[in-house]
Structures are given as C-alpha cells and as structure tokens.
Scaffold this motif. Structure first.
Motif, PDB file in Angstrom:
ATOM      1  N   TRP A  84      42.695   4.191 116.468  1.00 65.43           N
ATOM      2  CA  TRP A  84      41.987   4.403 115.198  1.00 65.43           C
ATOM      3  C   TRP A  84      40.496   4.623 115.455  1.00 65.43           C
ATOM      4  CZ3 TRP A  84      37.912   1.584 113.275  1.00 65.43           C
ATOM      5  CH2 TRP A  84      37.475   1.950 111.985  1.00 65.43           C
ATOM      6  N   PHE A  85      39.914   3.824 116.333  1.00 64.97           N
ATOM      7  CA  PHE A  85      38.481   3.928 116.617  1.00 64.97           C
ATOM      8  C   PHE A  85      38.144   5.282 117.238  1.00 64.97           C
ATOM      9  CE2 PHE A  85      34.544   3.200 118.946  1.00 64.97           C
ATOM     10  CZ  PHE A  85      33.801   2.442 118.051  1.00 64.97           C
ATOM     11  N   MET A  86      38.982   5.715 118.181  1.00 67.02           N
ATOM     12  CA  MET A  86      38.737   7.010 118.813  1.00 67.02           C
ATOM     13  C   MET A  86      38.792   8.140 117.794  1.00 67.02           C
ATOM     14  SD  MET A  86      40.883   6.538 122.386  1.00 67.02           S
ATOM     15  CE  MET A  86      40.463   8.163 123.041  1.00 67.02           C
ATOM     16  N   ASP A  87      39.730   8.049 116.867  1.00 66.26           N
ATOM     17  CA  ASP A  87      39.911   9.095 115.862  1.00 66.26           C
ATOM     18  C   ASP A  87      38.847   9.014 114.778  1.00 66.26           C
ATOM     19  OD1 ASP A  87      40.903  11.075 114.225  1.00 66.26           O
ATOM     20  OD2 ASP A  87      42.697   9.988 113.623  1.00 66.26           O
ATOM     21  N   ASP A  88      38.718   7.837 114.166  1.00 66.26           N
ATOM     22  CA  ASP A  88      37.872   7.687 112.980  1.00 66.26           C
ATOM     23  C   ASP A  88      36.389   7.552 113.317  1.00 66.26           C
ATOM     24  OD1 ASP A  88      38.178   6.997 109.881  1.00 66.26           O
ATOM     25  OD2 ASP A  88      36.620   5.699 110.709  1.00 66.26           O
ATOM     26  N   GLN A  89      36.059   6.830 114.375  1.00 64.67           N
ATOM     27  CA  GLN A  89      34.668   6.536 114.679  1.00 64.67           C
ATOM     28  C   GLN A  89      34.067   7.474 115.727  1.00 64.67           C
ATOM     29  OE1 GLN A  89      32.998   3.750 112.919  1.00 64.67           O
ATOM     30  NE2 GLN A  89      34.813   4.404 111.766  1.00 64.67           N
ATOM     31  N   LEU A  90      34.876   7.919 116.655  1.00 63.53           N
ATOM     32  CA  LEU A  90      34.364   8.809 117.703  1.00 63.53           C
ATOM     33  C   LEU A  90      34.683  10.270 117.422  1.00 63.53           C
ATOM     34  CD1 LEU A  90      35.273   6.778 120.938  1.00 63.53           C
ATOM     35  CD2 LEU A  90      33.130   6.744 119.633  1.00 63.53           C
ATOM     36  N   GLY A  91      35.593  10.529 116.478  1.00 60.94           N
ATOM     37  CA  GLY A  91      36.008  11.904 116.219  1.00 60.94           C
ATOM     38  C   GLY A  91      36.666  12.534 117.425  1.00 60.94           C
ATOM     39  N   GLN A  92      37.376  11.701 118.185  1.00 65.51           N
ATOM     40  CA  GLN A  92      37.978  12.137 119.435  1.00 65.51           C
ATOM     41  C   GLN A  92      39.363  11.502 119.571  1.00 65.51           C
ATOM     42  OE1 GLN A  92      35.393  11.814 122.983  1.00 65.51           O
ATOM     43  NE2 GLN A  92      37.137  10.918 124.068  1.00 65.51           N
ATOM     44  N   PRO A  93      40.343  11.999 118.846  1.00 62.89           N
ATOM     45  CA  PRO A  93      41.686  11.408 118.919  1.00 62.89           C
ATOM     46  C   PRO A  93      42.210  11.392 120.354  1.00 62.89           C
ATOM     47  CG  PRO A  93      41.535  13.010 117.140  1.00 62.89           C
ATOM     48  CD  PRO A  93      40.282  13.156 117.949  1.00 62.89           C
ATOM     49  N   ALA A  94      42.959  10.361 120.679  1.00 60.43           N
ATOM     50  CA  ALA A  94      43.548  10.273 122.018  1.00 60.43           C
ATOM     51  C   ALA A  94      44.412  11.489 122.289  1.00 60.43           C
ATOM     52  CB  ALA A  94      44.364   8.993 122.138  1.00 60.43           C
ATOM     53  N   LYS A  95      44.257  12.061 123.470  1.00 63.52           N
ATOM     54  CA  LYS A  95      44.999  13.271 123.825  1.00 63.52           C
ATOM     55  C   LYS A  95      46.457  12.976 124.171  1.00 63.52           C
ATOM     56  CE  LYS A  95      40.824  15.450 125.726  1.00 63.52           C
ATOM     57  NZ  LYS A  95      40.159  15.927 126.974  1.00 63.52           N
ATOM     58  N   ALA A  96      46.696  11.818 124.730  1.00 64.55           N
ATOM     59  CA  ALA A  96      48.062  11.467 125.149  1.00 64.55           C
ATOM     60  C   ALA A  96      48.370  10.033 124.744  1.00 64.55           C
ATOM     61  CB  ALA A  96      48.214  11.654 126.657  1.00 64.55           C
ATOM     62  N   PRO A  97      48.416   9.771 123.428  1.00 62.42           N
ATOM     63  CA  PRO A  97      48.646   8.394 122.973  1.00 62.42           C
ATOM     64  C   PRO A  97      50.078   7.934 123.232  1.00 62.42           C
ATOM     65  CG  PRO A  97      48.723   9.900 121.126  1.00 62.42           C
ATOM     66  CD  PRO A  97      48.307  10.718 122.311  1.00 62.42           C
ATOM     67  N   ALA A  98      50.272   6.637 123.145  1.00 64.11           N
ATOM     68  CA  ALA A  98      51.629   6.102 123.208  1.00 64.11           C
ATOM     69  C   ALA A  98      52.430   6.695 122.057  1.00 64.11           C
ATOM     70  CB  ALA A  98      51.599   4.585 123.103  1.00 64.11           C
ATOM     71  N   SER A  99      53.667   7.041 122.326  1.00 67.44           N
ATOM     72  CA  SER A  99      54.517   7.671 121.321  1.00 67.44           C
ATOM     73  C   SER A  99      55.223   6.618 120.473  1.00 67.44           C
ATOM     74  CB  SER A  99      55.558   8.547 122.002  1.00 67.44           C
ATOM     75  OG  SER A  99      56.455   7.731 122.760  1.00 67.44           O
ATOM     76  N   ALA A 100      55.869   7.093 119.401  1.00 65.16           N
ATOM     77  CA  ALA A 100      56.681   6.198 118.577  1.00 65.16           C
ATOM     78  C   ALA A 100      57.794   5.574 119.419  1.00 65.16           C
ATOM     79  CB  ALA A 100      57.263   6.963 117.392  1.00 65.16           C
ATOM     80  N   GLU A 101      58.346   6.344 120.341  1.00 61.57           N
ATOM     81  CA  GLU A 101      59.387   5.810 121.236  1.00 61.57           C
ATOM     82  C   GLU A 101      58.816   4.724 122.136  1.00 61.57           C
ATOM     83  OE1 GLU A 101      62.375   7.244 124.856  1.00 61.57           O
ATOM     84  OE2 GLU A 101      61.168   8.730 123.775  1.00 61.57           O
ATOM     85  N   ASP A 102      57.598   4.948 122.640  1.00 65.75           N
ATOM     86  CA  ASP A 102      56.956   3.944 123.500  1.00 65.75           C
ATOM     87  C   ASP A 102      56.816   2.617 122.763  1.00 65.75           C
ATOM     88  OD1 ASP A 102      56.641   5.790 125.564  1.00 65.75           O
ATOM     89  OD2 ASP A 102      54.616   6.357 124.923  1.00 65.75           O
TER      90      ASP A 102
END
Length: 238
Positions: A209-227
């Motif tokens: 959330w912080f990377m997306d909302d505060q840094l404007g830099q969504p994680a490129k390879a986040p943990a998946s729903a399966e993970d």
C-alpha cells in the motif's frame, strides 16, 4: 472475532495508541505499557495476540489446531512471502527506505526488516526457548546496521531458506516445544511460526500500500493471491 469484540470487549492495537489519546490514558491508568491488548467487560486484560486466552474469554468456539502435517505448507508460504519481501525491497532506494510510515513511528526500512526478523525469531525460539519482548528488542538492536536494499533482501532470502531447512529437519521435539511468546502466549514453535506468518504477511500488505499510495511506485512483482492463499491477515490494513 472483531464483530464479537465490538459488543463484549475493547481491543487496542499499536496504531490506535498513536492517534487515540483516551485509549492511551485508559491503558496508562491500568499500568499497561504494550499493545495489542484486549480488555473484556472492563476488567479482564489480555495482553498480546493470545488465542488460548482470548478464545475462552470471549466465549468463542475453538477449532482444533493441528499443524503436524503443515511443515511443508509453512516452508512454502515463508519462501513465497519472504521472497516477495526481498523483491519489493530491491525496488526501493536508500531514500525511500528512510521514509516514515503511517502505521507506527518507524521508517519503511524498519518495517521490511521487521517482516523478516520476526520469522527468524519464531523458528529460533525452538533452541532459544522464547520469543519475548526482550528477544525482540535484542534482535532489533542487532540489525540496526542492516540498511541497504540488497542486504535486507539477502537477509530475507537467508531466513526463508533457514526456515525451510528447519521445517524439513524432522525435528519434532523442536516443532512441538512450547515457548512463551509475545504473540500467542504459550504456544508450540509450529503454532508460533503460523502466527508470525500472518503477522509478516499483514506488514507486507502495508508495504505494498505504501509503495502504491505514498511512493506512486506499485510493486512490480508482488506476492500473488495464490502466494497469500490460506494466510489469515486482519481486514484493517492500517
């Protein structure tokens, strides 16, 4: 459990105490200096995430916990979650790691190290004999110089591998050792690893959330729903 608490007790989390002055004063008047804490009927106080006390105190139906066949599952989930933590860390700069976060008075770097160090404390409790506040404090102090993204990522990978080795060791005595822990109370090492997996995954979601909302830099390879499948985390992110 959250819905039950609304009518039968009050639960204070770390983030509540940062913004809620009456909550701080309530706990201070009771001599309570740590969170999370649950107060039932204004009288019974349970400090920490302690299912073995919370379930009977709140009158909840207790589901039997059997982790005897889940060592492979735990090892796989730790590989996935700590691997995802390593990937996210490598996407961040030194300056970004020093940014303050909203959920507690710390830097993003502190949260990332926390995500990794608690699983390490959980599995090493099999030999140390506890995961106490003193253990957590000593661990935090020992990692104070771990600041570079690549170094934090390497630490995450190592801890994931060490946990996998431990869980593949067949050390049933170590798995079943009952240890006093700030998270869980008196629990076996396997139970503690399960609790801390949820704890670290919740913090990883906060990092995303912080990377997306505060840094404007969504994680490129986040943990998946399966993970994250099968890992319980609180509905409230922050």
């Amino acid at each position: 459990m959250e819905e039950f608490l609304a009518s039968n007790g009050v639960q204070y989390e770390h983030h509540d105490l940062l913004t809620d002055e009456p909550a701080r004063e309530d706990l201070k008047s009771r001599g309570i200096l740590s969170a999370p804490v649950t107060i039932i009927d204004g009288d019974e106080v349970i400090i920490g995430y302690y299912p073995k006390k919370l379930i009977p105190a709140l009158g909840l139906a207790e589901a039997p916990i059997d982790l005897s066949g889940r060592t492979a599952w735990l090892a796989d989930k730790y590989q996935r979650i700590l691997g995802a933590t390593a990937r996210a860390t490598c996407e961040l700069s030194d300056e970004q790691l020093s940014r303050s976060v909203q959920w507690r008075p710390e830097m993003l770097r502190d949260t990332l190290v926390h995500i990794v160090s608690f699983p390490e404390l959980a599995y090493t409790s099999s030999t140390r004999g506890s995961m106490s506040t003193d253990d957590m404090r000593a661990c935090r102090e020992s990692l104070v110089d771990l600041n570079k993204p690549d170094d934090i990522a390497a630490y995450a990978v190592k801890v994931a591998d060490d946990i996998a080795d431990f869980l593949a060791s067949g050390d049933t005595e170590g798995f079943d050792r009952v240890v006093p822990a700030h998270y869980g109370g008196e629990v076996t090492v396997l139970e503690l690893l399960n609790i801390i997996l949820s704890h670290s995954t919740h913090h990883l979601k906060q990092v995303y959330w912080f990377m997306d909302d505060q840094l404007g830099q969504p994680a490129k390879a986040p943990a998946s729903a399966e993970d994250m499948d099968g890992i319980f985390t609180p509905a409230q992110l922050i």
